[in-house]
Design an enzyme around this catalytic site. Sequence first.
Site, PDB file in Angstrom:
ATOM      1  N   ASP A 235       0.284  -1.141   0.379  1.00 17.36           N
ATOM      2  CA  ASP A 235       0.146  -0.282   0.570  1.00 17.36           C
ATOM      3  C   ASP A 235       0.701   1.825   0.211  1.00 17.36           C
ATOM      4  O   ASP A 235       1.856   1.400   0.294  1.00 17.36           O
ATOM      5  CB  ASP A 235      -0.971  -0.098   1.024  1.00 17.36           C
ATOM      6  CG  ASP A 235      -0.739  -0.715   2.465  1.00 17.36           C
ATOM      7  OD1 ASP A 235       1.223  -0.164   2.821  1.00 17.36           O
ATOM      8  OD2 ASP A 235      -0.873  -0.639   3.416  1.00 17.36           O
TER       9      ASP A 235
ATOM     10  N   ASN B 272      -6.839  -2.597  14.845  1.00 19.74           N
ATOM     11  CA  ASN B 272      -8.551  -2.669  14.437  1.00 19.74           C
ATOM     12  C   ASN B 272      -8.487  -4.193  13.668  1.00 19.74           C
ATOM     13  O   ASN B 272      -9.307  -4.172  12.860  1.00 19.74           O
ATOM     14  CB  ASN B 272      -8.891  -1.389  13.357  1.00 19.74           C
ATOM     15  CG  ASN B 272      -8.168  -1.014  12.300  1.00 19.74           C
ATOM     16  OD1 ASN B 272      -7.189  -2.068  12.132  1.00 19.74           O
ATOM     17  ND2 ASN B 272      -8.621  -0.154  11.781  1.00 19.74           N
TER      18      ASN B 272
ATOM     19  N   HIS C 185      -6.971  -4.676  10.639  1.00 20.17           N
ATOM     20  CA  HIS C 185      -6.697  -4.311   9.081  1.00 20.17           C
ATOM     21  C   HIS C 185      -5.164  -4.978   8.330  1.00 20.17           C
ATOM     22  O   HIS C 185      -4.668  -5.707   9.537  1.00 20.17           O
ATOM     23  CB  HIS C 185      -6.270  -2.634   8.425  1.00 20.17           C
ATOM     24  CG  HIS C 185      -5.865  -1.796   9.028  1.00 20.17           C
ATOM     25  ND1 HIS C 185      -5.610  -0.661   9.274  1.00 20.17           N
ATOM     26  CD2 HIS C 185      -3.912  -2.702   9.079  1.00 20.17           C
ATOM     27  CE1 HIS C 185      -4.155  -0.552   9.610  1.00 20.17           C
ATOM     28  NE2 HIS C 185      -3.616  -1.337   9.494  1.00 20.17           N
TER      29      HIS C 185
ATOM     30  N   GLU D 296     -10.106  -1.645   5.578  1.00 19.75           N
ATOM     31  CA  GLU D 296     -10.405  -1.287   6.589  1.00 19.75           C
ATOM     32  C   GLU D 296     -11.645  -2.438   7.644  1.00 19.75           C
ATOM     33  O   GLU D 296     -12.174  -2.662   6.556  1.00 19.75           O
ATOM     34  CB  GLU D 296     -11.247  -0.188   7.011  1.00 19.75           C
ATOM     35  CG  GLU D 296      -8.962   0.829   7.126  1.00 19.75           C
ATOM     36  CD  GLU D 296      -8.417   0.741   8.311  1.00 19.75           C
ATOM     37  OE1 GLU D 296      -8.403  -0.137   8.649  1.00 19.75           O
ATOM     38  OE2 GLU D 296      -7.180   1.904   7.861  1.00 19.75           O
TER      39      GLU D 296
END
Length: 241
Positions: free
Chosen positions: A67, A134, A136, A141
């Site tokens: 990413d 979280n 991810h 997400e």
Amino acid sequence: VNIIVTDSYEASCGEAANQLLSVIKDNPQACLGLATGGTAQGVYPYLVEAYKQQVVSYTEIRTVNLDEYIGLKPDHPQSYRHYMDTYFFDHIDINPLNTYIPSGSQLLQPEITNFSRILEIWPRDVQLLGIGVNGHIGFNEPGGVLQAGVHIATLDTATIQANARFFASEDEVPKTAITMGVGDILQAGKIVLLATGSQKAVVLKKLLTGEEVTTQVPCTLLKLHRDVTVILDRELAWQVG
Ligand code: F6R
């Protein structure tokens, strides 16, 4: 999911590096899927050292990163291109043309097409992953749906808060990123996930001891892959339980 518990974060980084080096040993023309972030940072010095000790050559290796932030130029100190050059590529014998990191400063639609094409023509033998607080992976997400392929992701508030430590303030953290989708991640031949820090315990528990696969905790989709190794230190393992 295979689990490797080490004595320390440093030892985990050495272990993750060894996993990548063993892929290269089997195939000196391998394609490595790479990750950035605080956790992955400790892996690169081991990969650089292996080159310096002439244990490995990267001349025929290809790499593709997960990413990149949207809006940061490649030379921005917090861009993932800058990170990869600084911690890895500038110190080894890799051909820069064989390193692909999506661009966050080109026209988005053509860049999504480029990135998708690269993933097609450079199949990854291994994918290194970190994990968000979280759950991810890449910048996939939590939500009601996940994207299979390359897309522009809106960063979760938790992600922006976690990544603010690398920027002057939370406001400066980009709000969007271009990322591989979960389908892309699952296409790697082998997956090595590195985790450290108590803030990762809750989501790791859902991956390592939970029964569910849920888009609300993206890392749980890794249960669908047949060759995943999670490397964590004893302190975190103890918190995962
Ligand atoms: C980085 C990436 C992210 C990070 C994750 C953990 O390329 O895709 O998923 O791996 O946000 O980041 P750290 O290691 O900084 O906690």
